[in-house]
Design a protein around this motif. Structure first.
Motif, PDB file in Angstrom:
ATOM      1  N   UNK A 172       0.777  -1.169  -0.052  1.00 24.37           N
ATOM      2  CA  UNK A 172       0.084  -0.047   0.097  1.00 24.37           C
ATOM      3  C   UNK A 172       0.914   1.397  -0.096  1.00 24.37           C
ATOM      4  N   UNK A 173       0.875   2.035  -0.961  1.00 27.45           N
ATOM      5  CA  UNK A 173       1.772   3.006  -1.163  1.00 27.45           C
ATOM      6  C   UNK A 173       1.159   4.309  -2.091  1.00 27.45           C
ATOM      7  N   UNK A 174       1.039   5.343  -1.629  1.00 35.31           N
ATOM      8  CA  UNK A 174       0.648   6.655  -2.348  1.00 35.31           C
ATOM      9  C   UNK A 174      -0.678   6.613  -2.824  1.00 35.31           C
ATOM     10  N   UNK A 175      -1.515   5.929  -1.852  1.00 37.50           N
ATOM     11  CA  UNK A 175      -3.061   5.693  -2.165  1.00 37.50           C
ATOM     12  C   UNK A 175      -3.451   4.511  -3.077  1.00 37.50           C
ATOM     13  N   UNK A 176      -2.408   3.699  -3.517  1.00 38.45           N
ATOM     14  CA  UNK A 176      -2.573   2.684  -4.303  1.00 38.45           C
ATOM     15  C   UNK A 176      -2.426   1.190  -3.755  1.00 38.45           C
ATOM     16  N   UNK A 177      -2.845   0.300  -4.435  1.00 37.83           N
ATOM     17  CA  UNK A 177      -2.434  -1.173  -4.274  1.00 37.83           C
ATOM     18  C   UNK A 177      -1.447  -1.402  -5.252  1.00 37.83           C
ATOM     19  N   UNK A 178      -0.062  -1.820  -4.762  1.00 40.43           N
ATOM     20  CA  UNK A 178       1.103  -2.031  -5.498  1.00 40.43           C
ATOM     21  C   UNK A 178       1.476  -3.510  -5.632  1.00 40.43           C
ATOM     22  N   UNK A 179       1.001  -4.077  -6.593  1.00 39.49           N
ATOM     23  CA  UNK A 179       1.303  -5.811  -6.393  1.00 39.49           C
ATOM     24  C   UNK A 179       2.836  -6.075  -6.522  1.00 39.49           C
ATOM     25  N   UNK A 180       3.393  -6.784  -5.499  1.00 36.77           N
ATOM     26  CA  UNK A 180       4.796  -7.222  -5.351  1.00 36.77           C
ATOM     27  C   UNK A 180       4.972  -8.510  -5.326  1.00 36.77           C
ATOM     28  N   UNK A 181       4.092  -9.435  -5.304  1.00 33.54           N
ATOM     29  CA  UNK A 181       4.079 -10.777  -5.212  1.00 33.54           C
ATOM     30  C   UNK A 181       4.721 -11.456  -6.523  1.00 33.54           C
ATOM     31  N   UNK A 182       5.323 -12.796  -6.311  1.00 38.02           N
ATOM     32  CA  UNK A 182       5.948 -13.381  -7.381  1.00 38.02           C
ATOM     33  C   UNK A 182       4.755 -13.989  -8.512  1.00 38.02           C
ATOM     34  N   UNK A 183       3.731 -13.769  -8.112  1.00 37.87           N
ATOM     35  CA  UNK A 183       2.524 -14.446  -8.908  1.00 37.87           C
ATOM     36  C   UNK A 183       1.852 -13.230  -9.672  1.00 37.87           C
ATOM     37  N   UNK A 184       2.374 -12.194  -9.473  1.00 34.69           N
ATOM     38  CA  UNK A 184       2.102 -10.943 -10.289  1.00 34.69           C
ATOM     39  C   UNK A 184       2.993 -10.673 -11.534  1.00 34.69           C
ATOM     40  N   UNK A 185       2.324 -10.534 -12.816  1.00 35.62           N
ATOM     41  CA  UNK A 185       3.115 -10.032 -13.872  1.00 35.62           C
ATOM     42  C   UNK A 185       3.160  -8.575 -14.073  1.00 35.62           C
ATOM     43  N   UNK A 186       4.526  -8.219 -13.840  1.00 38.23           N
ATOM     44  CA  UNK A 186       4.832  -6.578 -13.865  1.00 38.23           C
ATOM     45  C   UNK A 186       4.583  -6.216 -15.188  1.00 38.23           C
ATOM     46  N   UNK A 187       5.050  -6.964 -16.323  1.00 38.04           N
ATOM     47  CA  UNK A 187       5.193  -6.677 -17.454  1.00 38.04           C
ATOM     48  C   UNK A 187       3.916  -6.498 -18.231  1.00 38.04           C
ATOM     49  N   UNK A 188       2.858  -7.244 -17.652  1.00 35.48           N
ATOM     50  CA  UNK A 188       1.680  -7.359 -18.282  1.00 35.48           C
ATOM     51  C   UNK A 188       0.819  -6.169 -17.902  1.00 35.48           C
ATOM     52  N   UNK A 189       1.015  -5.663 -16.515  1.00 36.60           N
ATOM     53  CA  UNK A 189       0.389  -4.730 -15.685  1.00 36.60           C
ATOM     54  C   UNK A 189       1.542  -3.708 -15.123  1.00 36.60           C
ATOM     55  N   UNK A 190       2.101  -2.989 -15.798  1.00 35.46           N
ATOM     56  CA  UNK A 190       3.179  -2.099 -15.312  1.00 35.46           C
ATOM     57  C   UNK A 190       2.934  -1.017 -14.190  1.00 35.46           C
ATOM     58  N   UNK A 191       1.492  -0.811 -14.389  1.00 36.17           N
ATOM     59  CA  UNK A 191       1.115   0.309 -13.276  1.00 36.17           C
ATOM     60  C   UNK A 191       0.019  -0.167 -12.290  1.00 36.17           C
ATOM     61  N   UNK A 192       0.000   0.249 -11.135  1.00 33.77           N
ATOM     62  CA  UNK A 192      -1.127  -0.177 -10.000  1.00 33.77           C
ATOM     63  C   UNK A 192      -2.289   0.359 -10.502  1.00 33.77           C
ATOM     64  N   UNK A 193      -3.253  -0.692 -10.423  1.00 34.59           N
ATOM     65  CA  UNK A 193      -4.575  -0.627 -11.310  1.00 34.59           C
ATOM     66  C   UNK A 193      -5.653  -0.089  -9.780  1.00 34.59           C
TER      67      UNK A 193
END
Length: 203
Positions: A172-193
């Motif tokens: 939880x940072x700057x009012x957003x939910x920022x995924x950081x787990x290994x199961x998350x694909x950052x290339x597919x979702x580069x920005x917090x939604x």
């Protein structure tokens, strides 16, 4: 005798339709959350059908009262009264009974708004969470599970499959939910939604 029987049958039918409509609308949160397939579709379609039927009964009842105004009695008016109470509650009552109130209180929430889809996630005080994602062409999917919070880190334990947009570990940072787990694909979702709070209706 015949009129009394017809009135009795009309009252029974009206009461059944109104009760079905009220029960479906009151418990729709749980119907939407836990049911799927043909049963979910049937119950969802049944709500507007029941409402339209109530409106038709109301109109017919009013006409019947006007035509029989010289011989009115309480029994004759009762089916129309039942319909009127149901419609008044549905349209004007500011305090609606909702089965979601049976759930644990929401501790905090987050929302995502896309151009063709929207989602919200509720983190409840009993450490359960529920994520509902809706979109075009009737897309509607739920994820549920347990959550833990350690500082600004959220850990999600899903009851079923994980959602790829959030994964299982979130900062939880700057009012957003920022995924950081290994199961998350950052290339597919580069920005917090998901942003914290209620949906703002920006899209």
């Amino acid at each position: 005798m015949e009129k009394t029987t017809k009135t009795k049958h009309s009252l029974i039918l009206t009461t059944i339709v109104c009760c079905v409509y009220l029960l479906l609308t009151i418990f729709y949160h749980h119907i939407d959350k836990y049911l799927s397939g043909i049963l979910y579709l049937f119950l969802t379609i049944l709500i507007p059908i029941a409402f339209i039927t109530i409106v038709i009964f109301e109109i017919k009842g009013i006409i019947k009262i006007i035509l029989n105004r010289k011989y009115l009695n309480f029994k004759l008016c009762l089916p129309t009264i039942v319909c009127s109470i149901t419609l008044l509650y549905t349209i004007f009552c500011p305090y609606r009974i909702d089965s979601e109130n049976l759930e644990s209180e929401v501790e905090f929430r987050a929302c995502y708004e896309g151009t063709q889809n929207q989602a919200y996630i509720l983190f409840r005080k009993d450490k359960t969470f529920e994520l509902n994602w809706t979109g075009v062409f009737g897309y509607n999917k739920w994820w549920t599970g347990k959550w833990e919070k350690n500082g600004d880190i959220l850990t999600l334990k899903y009851d079923n499959e994980k959602t790829e947009q959030l994964g299982d570990k979130i900062l939880i940072s700057k009012g957003y939910l920022n995924p950081i787990g290994k199961s998350f694909d950052r290339k597919k979702y580069p920005y917090p939604m998901f942003y914290l709070g209620y949906c703002r209706g920006e899209n």
